[in-house]
Write a protein that holds these residues in place. Sequence first.
Motif, PDB file in Angstrom:
ATOM      1  N   TYR A  56       0.811  -1.219   0.000  1.00  0.00           N
ATOM      2  CA  TYR A  56       0.000   0.000   0.000  1.00  0.00           C
ATOM      3  C   TYR A  56       0.846   1.271   0.000  1.00  0.00           C
ATOM      4  O   TYR A  56       0.290   2.368  -0.100  1.00  0.00           O
ATOM      5  CB  TYR A  56      -0.937  -0.004   1.208  1.00  0.00           C
ATOM      6  CG  TYR A  56      -2.026  -1.028   1.089  1.00  0.00           C
ATOM      7  CD1 TYR A  56      -3.226  -0.737   0.449  1.00  0.00           C
ATOM      8  CD2 TYR A  56      -1.850  -2.315   1.592  1.00  0.00           C
ATOM      9  CE1 TYR A  56      -4.223  -1.682   0.324  1.00  0.00           C
ATOM     10  CE2 TYR A  56      -2.844  -3.275   1.472  1.00  0.00           C
ATOM     11  CZ  TYR A  56      -4.032  -2.950   0.837  1.00  0.00           C
ATOM     12  OH  TYR A  56      -5.010  -3.899   0.709  1.00  0.00           O
ATOM     13  N   LEU A  59       0.360   3.761  -2.813  1.00  0.00           N
ATOM     14  CA  LEU A  59      -0.656   4.816  -2.812  1.00  0.00           C
ATOM     15  C   LEU A  59      -0.043   6.197  -2.590  1.00  0.00           C
ATOM     16  O   LEU A  59      -0.290   7.109  -3.384  1.00  0.00           O
ATOM     17  CB  LEU A  59      -1.726   4.517  -1.759  1.00  0.00           C
ATOM     18  CG  LEU A  59      -2.533   3.228  -1.955  1.00  0.00           C
ATOM     19  CD1 LEU A  59      -3.549   3.067  -0.832  1.00  0.00           C
ATOM     20  CD2 LEU A  59      -3.234   3.244  -3.304  1.00  0.00           C
ATOM     21  N   PRO A 111      -6.689   3.776   1.477  1.00  0.00           N
ATOM     22  CA  PRO A 111      -7.096   3.868   0.067  1.00  0.00           C
ATOM     23  C   PRO A 111      -8.270   4.810  -0.158  1.00  0.00           C
ATOM     24  O   PRO A 111      -8.366   5.460  -1.204  1.00  0.00           O
ATOM     25  CB  PRO A 111      -7.464   2.421  -0.284  1.00  0.00           C
ATOM     26  CG  PRO A 111      -6.744   1.581   0.715  1.00  0.00           C
ATOM     27  CD  PRO A 111      -6.725   2.396   1.973  1.00  0.00           C
ATOM     28  N   MET A 114      -7.438   8.434  -1.121  1.00  0.00           N
ATOM     29  CA  MET A 114      -6.617   8.668  -2.314  1.00  0.00           C
ATOM     30  C   MET A 114      -7.144   9.834  -3.149  1.00  0.00           C
ATOM     31  O   MET A 114      -6.390  10.732  -3.542  1.00  0.00           O
ATOM     32  CB  MET A 114      -6.617   7.386  -3.150  1.00  0.00           C
ATOM     33  CG  MET A 114      -5.748   7.438  -4.378  1.00  0.00           C
ATOM     34  SD  MET A 114      -4.030   7.158  -3.990  1.00  0.00           S
ATOM     35  CE  MET A 114      -3.346   7.121  -5.649  1.00  0.00           C
TER      36      MET A 114
END
Length: 466
Positions: A56, A59, A111, A114
């Motif tokens: 992750y 991201l 997430p 984002m």
Amino acid sequence: MKRRARRRLHFPAWMDRRRDHRVRPPPDLLAAPSDTVPAGIAVGLALQHLSVQAVYLLLPLAVARALDLDAVATVQFLSLTLLAMAVTTALHTMSRGPIGSGYPLSCIPAPVAMSSYVGLAAFSLTPGQAAPSIILAGLGGLALVLLLPGLLRRLPVEVAGVVSFVLGMSLLPVAAEMGLRSPADPWVSGFAVLVLLGIVVANVANWRFASFGLLLGGGVGSVIALAAWTPATAILAELWEQPLFSPPELAFPPVTEFRLDVTLAFLVISVGLLPGVLANVLTLQRLGNADWLKPDPGPLQRSFVATSLGLVSAGALGGMVATTSAGGVGLTAATRLMSRRIIWVNLAILVGLACSPWLIGHLLLLPAPVSAAMLLFIACFMLGSGVQQIAGRVLDKRRTCVVGLGLSAAFLDLLAREHLAALLPAALLGPVTLGFLVSLGVHVLTLPLVTRRTEAVITLDETAPR
């Protein structure tokens, strides 16, 4: 003379940890949250959590590219994001006071945030310049969270199961993107399947290193993948030029860059973080308590407070906001080790990485097929936990609608996001958020139709043998 009665401050019940539900660890649980595991096991499992978190880190890297940050600013943003992950992890793992559930919750860049970070480019702002707006949004989210205890006490198990299941399901598109993004090279997908099989065998086999199956399978797969698909020479040269030790620079947020529209965008994010946190905490509640029947509202409320304060800390640091990791919860379910010591070691590793741009760069070299295999392995435990929660009670017609419509909404979001985007605001999109809202909405709307009291007359036959 009568003594005047002393006035005592009355705090909400969720702040008193003594009112939490009593816990009886299941027989197959290898370590409870308060248990201490050997240092070697703690380090090994902390590295497994790090391998999940590394996926992750792409991201914040994508956010840095969208904001057109240079190489130095990109490394700085990644370092500050790691610090924000460490702070949020500490807030969730605290076992004393009114903050944190006390469960072993590792954290990842969120997430769901984002789009808001990428949207800063429209205002020509960096995350550091937007810090005042993000901090205010976190404080606003904290104010909203303090109004939720009544809702948490009425949260049914089947709604929690829907969120847990959808959280695991939301990992599948990410895994598919990493393992299937090279259709011209079927070896990539085939290698991802082989790595997944290796992780499963290493984890299921009856041997002493079964708890480290994810780390062993992912490590061996990474070595083979990097040898088969060697990164570009320019990328490797740029990584070697990074300093081994360089602490991130902390700056006081500029108060002159406040924007109300940015605050509103991140206020929506502060609410959107809650369903995922809810699912992760409930999964660990069920995993660590053999007598678990319904959600324990105290740890849930303290986790929500930790989530809002995590957004405030991310804004103050200038990094990307972090949230609890569904992959980390799935890893805990797979190893049956819930010791908080593992997460504290993981936190120390995150702080060390934040001070080493050289290590951050090499961590981003984790091969895509290996990342896909690791996410698929973790997703299966999240899906299994959701199924257990949903099937824990008899599904009558009303509960069937609660579960079925919630899951249907989540599947629609995954399969037809572009159509839903034309009908719903962006704040409601996302399989976890939409599935939770639909499931909870159906529950609230149909709850008045439930008969709360029934009467039955049983006639006893006195002549029947006893």
